[in-house]
Write an enzyme that holds these catalytic residues in place. Structure first.
Site, PDB file in Angstrom:
ATOM      1  CG  ASP A  46      -0.172   0.029   2.555  1.00 48.12           C
ATOM      2  OD1 ASP A  46       0.835  -0.676   2.685  1.00 48.12           O
ATOM      3  OD2 ASP A  46      -0.597   0.779   3.466  1.00 48.12           O
TER       4      ASP A  46
ATOM      5  CD  GLU B 171       4.294   0.632   6.927  1.00 47.19           C
ATOM      6  OE1 GLU B 171       5.092   0.942   7.818  1.00 47.19           O
ATOM      7  OE2 GLU B 171       3.815   1.479   6.134  1.00 47.19           O
TER       8      GLU B 171
HETATM    9 ZN   LIG Z   1       6.736   2.197   4.021  1.00 47.95          ZN
END
Ligand SMILES: [Zn+2]
Length: 406
Positions: free
Chosen positions: A79, A174
């Site tokens: 992401d 993340e």
């Molecule tokens: Zn990162």
């Protein structure tokens, strides 16, 4: 595909994560990217390619050596930051950067200036991938993904480099703090791993904050202000009294390096009720525990003066991975050695935040963080020097080689 083409291809996928959807992955674009990546991993010759419903993609580079060697892993995230759009990323390569300001978008006057970003001048003579000033770049962390995939392809093409079994994983979300949440450490099956998610060339991180959040609630008593003498209890004033009892300089804007802090992130109140929310950060576990005790102590102090007024609720968020990595320091030393072998100077520094690797370390997978090469993450000024990405790729190859030599 070479490293740069691979990277440029990856950033064409919109994988911005979203903290509000409560799904995993948080956005469908991440799954689309993971599926394409899964195909690529199979096509370059990795085995055991699995993609679960939560968007966690794993694969194996089989060992090419007989002796028993620890299984190690490399991890990067799919992401990009919710802070800025990652849709229609339109990167440009500035070849042989000469040191001048880089106009990213003329009509909106978005310029990458060395006066604002002095790190730019470290990269004179190199080739920089920059944005068009309208989106982020996504080097965080697609540089990491491109480096890992390219290193695996390189190792497959060079069987003379002996290595043990290597596992790779690409996880969603993340950037919203959930990258490790549904990571199946057992299925991954590595003894230790590295996230390729650091910034500038040379970065090597195995320490991060211990983190907690505290909510302190103050109850007041509202009375008509004209007739309030000895009756009114104004919770806003009491909360303010509490806030100023904390050490004035131990705040984010006055600390750096290993210095911890109390950070008042919200102050919401009326006469009847006021709630203060703090985040507490410290690399040192003892000092971290003492900070939490201090908040509790001040809460009691308030209650001595205004019985039953204040209450506190503290929740730990994450811990410093150092306590999990220190007993296996050889996994950090290995990286330093690998960097030096390819002429990169290791820059070990504490992360003033958390990492996926910290959460993975506490789930049983010690996981330091290595540079992926990018700078100015999460915004339109993000850029990545191609030479840093090449070095990161070489570092991965060296780690694979050296882990088998030990
Ligand atoms: Zn990162």
């Amino acid at each position: 595909m070479n490293l740069v083409d691979r990277f440029l291809h990856y950033v064409s996928f919109d994988t911005q994560s979203d903290e509000l959807t409560n799904m995993t992955p948080s956005t469908p674009g991440q799954m689309v990217f993971a599926q394409a990546l899964a195909e690529e991993l199979k096509q370059i010759g990795l085995t055991e390619v699995t993609l679960d419903d939560n968007g966690y993609l794993m694969a194996t580079l089989p060992a090419n050596i007989d002796k028993k060697v620890p299984v190690i892993g490399f991890i990067a995230h799919l992401d990009t930051s919710p802070d800025m759009s990652g849709r229609h990323v339109s990167p440009r390569i500035v070849k042989n950067y000469g040191g001048a300001d880089i106009v990213l978008c003329a009509e909106e006057d978005v310029v990458l200036r060395s006066t604002e970003f002095p790190e730019l001048l470290h990269y004179i003579g190199q080739d920089l991938i920059v944005t068009d000033g309208k989106t982020l770049l996504g080097a965080d962390d697609k540089a990491g993904i491109a480096e890992i995939v390219t290193a695996m392809e390189y190792l497959l093409a060079h069987p003379e480099i002996k290595h043990g079994k290597i596992r790779v994983a690409f996880n969603p979300d993340e950037e919203i703090g959930k990258g490790a949440h549904k990571f199946d450490v057992k299925a991954f099956g590595a003894e230790w791993a590295y996230t390729m998610d650091g910034g500038e060339i040379g970065e090597l991180e195995y320490e991060n904050f211990n983190a907690a959040v505290a909510r302190v609630t103050f109850k007041g008593r509202n009375v008509h202000p004209g007739y309030a003498k000895h009756k009114m209890i104004n919770s806003i004033r009491i909360a303010n009294q509490y806030a100023i009892m904390l050490p004035r300089w131990e705040t984010p804007e006055h600390t750096e390096g290993y210095e911890g802090f109390y950070h008042l992130i919200s102050f919401e109140g009326s006469v009847e009720k006021t709630v203060l929310t703090y985040i507490i950060r410290d690399h040192d576990r003892d000092r971290f525990e003492r900070r939490k005790k201090e908040l509790e102590h001040l809460t009691r102090k308030i209650n001595n003066e205004f019985p039953g007024c204040a209450s506190i609720e503290i929740t730990d968020q994450y811990y410093n991975m150092r306590e999990k990595v220190e007993p296996v320091m050889h996994i950090v030393d290995l990286v330093s050695d690998a960097m030096r072998a390819v002429d990169v100077v290791p820059q070990v520094k504490p992360v003033r935040g958390g990492t996926d690797g910290a959460q993975l370390s506490f789930k049983g997978l010690p996981c330091p963080n290595i540079f992926a090469g990018g700078l100015n993450f999460h915004g339109r000024y993000e850029f990545v020097p191609i030479q840093s990405m090449e070095k990161a790729t070489e570092v991965i190859v060296q780690i694979a080689r050296m882990a088998a030599e030990k």
